[in-house]
Design an enzyme around this catalytic site. Structure first.
Site, PDB file in Angstrom:
ATOM      1  N   ASP A   7     -53.723  45.926  -3.132  1.00 30.30           N
ATOM      2  CA  ASP A   7     -53.755  45.045  -4.293  1.00 30.30           C
ATOM      3  C   ASP A   7     -53.944  45.966  -5.493  1.00 30.30           C
ATOM      4  OD1 ASP A   7     -53.998  42.920  -6.074  1.00 30.30           O
ATOM      5  OD2 ASP A   7     -56.132  42.662  -5.664  1.00 30.30           O
ATOM      6  N   GLU A  66     -48.954  44.142  -3.205  1.00 29.15           N
ATOM      7  CA  GLU A  66     -48.810  42.929  -3.997  1.00 29.15           C
ATOM      8  C   GLU A  66     -48.077  43.262  -5.287  1.00 29.15           C
ATOM      9  OE1 GLU A  66     -51.930  40.214  -6.350  1.00 29.15           O
ATOM     10  OE2 GLU A  66     -52.167  40.105  -4.170  1.00 29.15           O
ATOM     11  N   ASP A 139     -60.643  41.863  -4.341  1.00 28.11           N
ATOM     12  CA  ASP A 139     -59.436  42.709  -4.399  1.00 28.11           C
ATOM     13  C   ASP A 139     -59.173  43.329  -3.024  1.00 28.11           C
ATOM     14  OD1 ASP A 139     -59.053  43.166  -7.639  1.00 28.11           O
ATOM     15  OD2 ASP A 139     -61.149  42.959  -7.021  1.00 28.11           O
TER      16      ASP A 139
END
Length: 189
Positions: A7, A66, A139
């Site tokens: 992420d 992501e 996260d």
């Protein structure tokens, strides 16, 4: 297969390692806390170096990352894109293939709801992977979700077929109902 999930972020970057054989299990999950580094260029260098270190330590077969979220703040989006880019560059320098997933797609695969909250994603990951954890930063769980999403996509033999069969929408050339009637006299009475 070993999947590195990321992420991206320039203040906090989440990462995880997921092994998929014989059943999916989390190997590690944490964050790079970059807020203490004042120099932005040094943050980017740290991301590249730390992602490379993780790749050298765990030898992932795939990077699942992501995609940056398109929000109103263009500067934030550009910074996220740089964090994503240097992570991908670290993977490419080691011949590790990567896949990029939109946040809503990851949520859809994990929870069945593309608008699920981070807490709902965490709850589903705990259920799917048999985890009992309360991470300090979500996260890290977003990174695990990216890795698990790639596992679900790559282990589903229909996912490629579904993408191929997805109807492609053509942009309409019609400007009005009158144009439609003129272009289709045989079907309009």
């Amino acid at each position: 297969m070993t999947i590195l999930g990321v992420d991206p972020g320039t203040l906090i970057l989440g990462y995880s390692i997921l092994q998929t054989e014989p059943t999916p299990k989390m190997v590690t999950m944490d964050v790079l806390y970059l807020k203490r580094i004042d120099d932005y260029n040094e943050r980017i260098r740290t991301i590249f170096n730390e992602m490379g270190r993780l790749m050298d330590e765990y030898h992932p077969d795939h990077l699942s990352i992501e995609a940056p979220f398109f929000g109103k703040n263009v500067q934030s989006m550009l910074k996220l894109g740089r964090a994503q880019g240097v992570t991908i560059a670290a993977a490419m320098s080691r011949d590790i293939p990567f896949s990029e997933y939109e946040p809503a797609s990851i949520k859809q695969y994990i929870t069945g709801n593309g608008r699920a909250s981070k807490e709902q994603v965490l709850a589903m990951l705990q259920a799917h992977l048999g985890l009992d954890l309360q991470p300090h930063y979500l996260d890290a769980t977003d990174a695990l979700a990216a890795a698990y999403c790639h596992h679900l996509v790559s282990s589903n033999p229909l996912s490629d077929l579904r993408q191929q069969l997805k109807p492609q929408r053509k942009k309409s050339k019609r400007q009005s109902w009158g144009d439609f009637v003129n272009q289709n006299p045989d079907i309009v009475q």
